[in-house]
Design a protein around this motif. Structure first.
Motif, short mmCIF file in Angstrom:
data_model
loop_
_atom_site.label_atom_id
_atom_site.label_comp_id
_atom_site.label_asym_id
_atom_site.label_seq_id
_atom_site.Cartn_x
_atom_site.Cartn_y
_atom_site.Cartn_z
N PHE A 17 69.89 32.96 42.49
CA PHE A 17 68.48 33.16 42.80
C PHE A 17 68.26 33.56 44.26
O PHE A 17 67.58 34.53 44.55
CB PHE A 17 67.68 31.89 42.49
CG PHE A 17 67.70 31.53 41.04
CD1 PHE A 17 66.89 32.18 40.13
CD2 PHE A 17 68.54 30.53 40.56
CE1 PHE A 17 66.91 31.86 38.78
CE2 PHE A 17 68.56 30.20 39.22
CZ PHE A 17 67.75 30.86 38.32
N GLY A 18 68.80 32.79 45.17
CA GLY A 18 68.66 33.09 46.58
C GLY A 18 67.45 32.44 47.22
O GLY A 18 66.48 32.09 46.54
N PRO A 19 67.48 32.22 48.54
CA PRO A 19 66.40 31.53 49.25
C PRO A 19 65.07 32.25 49.24
O PRO A 19 64.06 31.66 49.60
CB PRO A 19 66.94 31.42 50.68
CG PRO A 19 68.42 31.50 50.54
CD PRO A 19 68.65 32.45 49.40
N GLY A 20 65.02 33.50 48.83
CA GLY A 20 63.75 34.20 48.73
C GLY A 20 63.05 34.03 47.40
O GLY A 20 61.95 34.56 47.21
N SER A 21 63.65 33.27 46.48
CA SER A 21 63.08 33.12 45.14
C SER A 21 62.14 31.94 45.06
O SER A 21 62.20 30.99 45.85
CB SER A 21 64.21 32.94 44.12
OG SER A 21 64.89 31.72 44.33
N VAL A 22 61.26 31.95 44.06
CA VAL A 22 60.42 30.80 43.77
C VAL A 22 61.28 29.62 43.35
O VAL A 22 61.05 28.47 43.74
CB VAL A 22 59.39 31.15 42.68
CG1 VAL A 22 58.58 29.91 42.29
CG2 VAL A 22 58.45 32.26 43.14
N THR A 23 62.29 29.89 42.55
CA THR A 23 63.16 28.82 42.05
C THR A 23 63.79 28.04 43.19
O THR A 23 63.86 26.81 43.14
CB THR A 23 64.26 29.43 41.15
OG1 THR A 23 63.65 30.02 40.01
CG2 THR A 23 65.26 28.38 40.70
N TRP A 24 64.27 28.74 44.20
CA TRP A 24 64.94 28.09 45.33
C TRP A 24 64.01 27.07 46.01
O TRP A 24 64.41 25.97 46.34
CB TRP A 24 65.39 29.14 46.34
CG TRP A 24 66.27 28.64 47.44
CD1 TRP A 24 65.88 28.01 48.59
CD2 TRP A 24 67.71 28.75 47.52
NE1 TRP A 24 66.97 27.72 49.37
CE2 TRP A 24 68.10 28.17 48.74
CE3 TRP A 24 68.67 29.30 46.68
CZ2 TRP A 24 69.43 28.12 49.15
CZ3 TRP A 24 70.00 29.24 47.08
CH2 TRP A 24 70.38 28.66 48.29
N GLN A 25 62.76 27.46 46.20
CA GLN A 25 61.80 26.56 46.85
C GLN A 25 61.39 25.42 45.91
O GLN A 25 61.40 24.25 46.28
CB GLN A 25 60.56 27.34 47.30
CG GLN A 25 60.81 28.65 48.01
CD GLN A 25 61.81 28.57 49.15
OE1 GLN A 25 61.95 27.54 49.80
NE2 GLN A 25 62.50 29.68 49.41
N ALA A 26 61.05 25.77 44.68
CA ALA A 26 60.46 24.78 43.75
C ALA A 26 61.46 23.71 43.33
O ALA A 26 61.09 22.54 43.18
CB ALA A 26 59.91 25.49 42.52
N HIS A 27 62.72 24.07 43.14
CA HIS A 27 63.69 23.10 42.65
C HIS A 27 64.10 22.08 43.69
O HIS A 27 64.82 21.13 43.38
CB HIS A 27 64.92 23.82 42.09
CG HIS A 27 64.69 24.40 40.73
ND1 HIS A 27 65.70 24.94 39.96
CD2 HIS A 27 63.56 24.55 40.00
CE1 HIS A 27 65.20 25.37 38.82
NE2 HIS A 27 63.91 25.15 38.82
#
Length: 290
Positions: A17-27
């Motif tokens: 996913f990478g740090p620019g993804s929503v997943t990276w922040q939300a998880h």
């Protein structure tokens, strides 16, 4: 293809996913644990899916192990390297190919890797993450939610699904749940999962802690289920506004715990990702962007 966005730190493998993804922040949010328990409650309502679990594992004796393995898989695929994520997916696919279940009513034997079953597990899990995060006050807009679901076509591929067959936005996910609703029921296996989640076996000395902490967490996860799930489980649905207030209060309280302290809990996926990519990779809600 990776679900990365602009702004990923250079100098290391950003992973699936990478740090620019929503997943990276939300998880990185602590409400993910409550969302994971909600997913178990919801997944157990599909008779063929829950039968596959109960016939291939000692759920009551190894439920904690199962929960931690699921958390480990999510952490690895979110924050691990691309290679680590692909390896984790390959292990899951190999295991699923080896397992099957038998319908006691018809004698039908089927594989637990049937696409319809994998899709139910995926949608119940990802849908629960998204539902609990948003309802507890995590700042995900509708656009963020759609991006999140689209990103998880990649995690769906890892477990053996065709990404094109996986809901990629809120409308498609809602349509999926409407379509699958007639297949859901609460049979014997479902109630075994329910009983465990409400009263998990524990050492006698830990019974007070179970009553004080776990029961509240499990009840909150259960209460956040959709109305049809409460009907199937056979208990009255709680007042939605009350549940939302409790989710927001719990989210607010857990988010006051410093992230660095929370990330020390095993298996420390986030700390390893930050060590690999640098301080700019730390997940945080303000990095979501528009």
């Amino acid at each position: 293809m990776k679900a990365t966005q602009a702004g990923d730190p250079a100098g290391g493998d950003p992973g699936l996913f990478g740090p620019g993804s929503v997943t990276w922040q939300a998880h990185g949010d602590p409400m993910m644990w409550i969302a994971g328990i909600r997913a178990l409650y919801l997944q157990a309502l599909h008779p063929r899916a829950v039968r596959g679990v109960m016939q291939n594992s000692d759920f009551r004796r190894d439920a904690w192990g199962r929960l931690m393995r699921t958390a480990g898989f999510v952490g690895t695929t979110t924050y691990g390297t691309t290679e680590a994520a692909e390896r984790a997916g390959a292990r899951v696919r190999k295991l699923h190919r080896m397992l099957g279940a038998t319908d006691p009513g018809t004698g039908e034997r089927y594989g637990v890797d049937e696409p319809a079953l994998l899709l139910w597990v995926h949608c119940a899990e990802i849908g629960s993450y998204l539902h609990v995060l948003r309802r507890s006050g995590y700042p995900l807009t509708d656009a963020h939610a759609d991006r999140y679901l689209a990103e998880h076509r990649h995690s769906a591929r890892l477990v053996g699904l065709d990404p094109a067959a996986v809901p990629a936005n809120r409308a498609e996910l809602a349509a999926y749940f409407t379509r699958v609703r007639p297949e859901l029921a609460a049979g014997e296996e479902t109630h075994e999962v329910d009983d465990f989640l409400r009263r998990p076996p524990t050492h006698p000395l830990l019974v007070p802690a179970r009553a004080l902490l776990w029961r509240r967490v499990a009840h909150l996860a259960y209460d956040s289920l959709p109305t049809y799930a409460h009907e199937l489980y056979g208990r009255p649905a709680p007042d939605p506004a009350t549940v939302t207030r409790r989710l927001r209060a719990t989210g607010t309280a857990l988010r006051t715990i410093p992230a660095r302290l929370r990330w020390q809990l095993p298996p420390k996926h986030i700390l390893r990702a930050v060590a690999r990519l640098g301080p700019a990779a730390r997940p945080a809600p303000y990095k979501l962007g528009p």
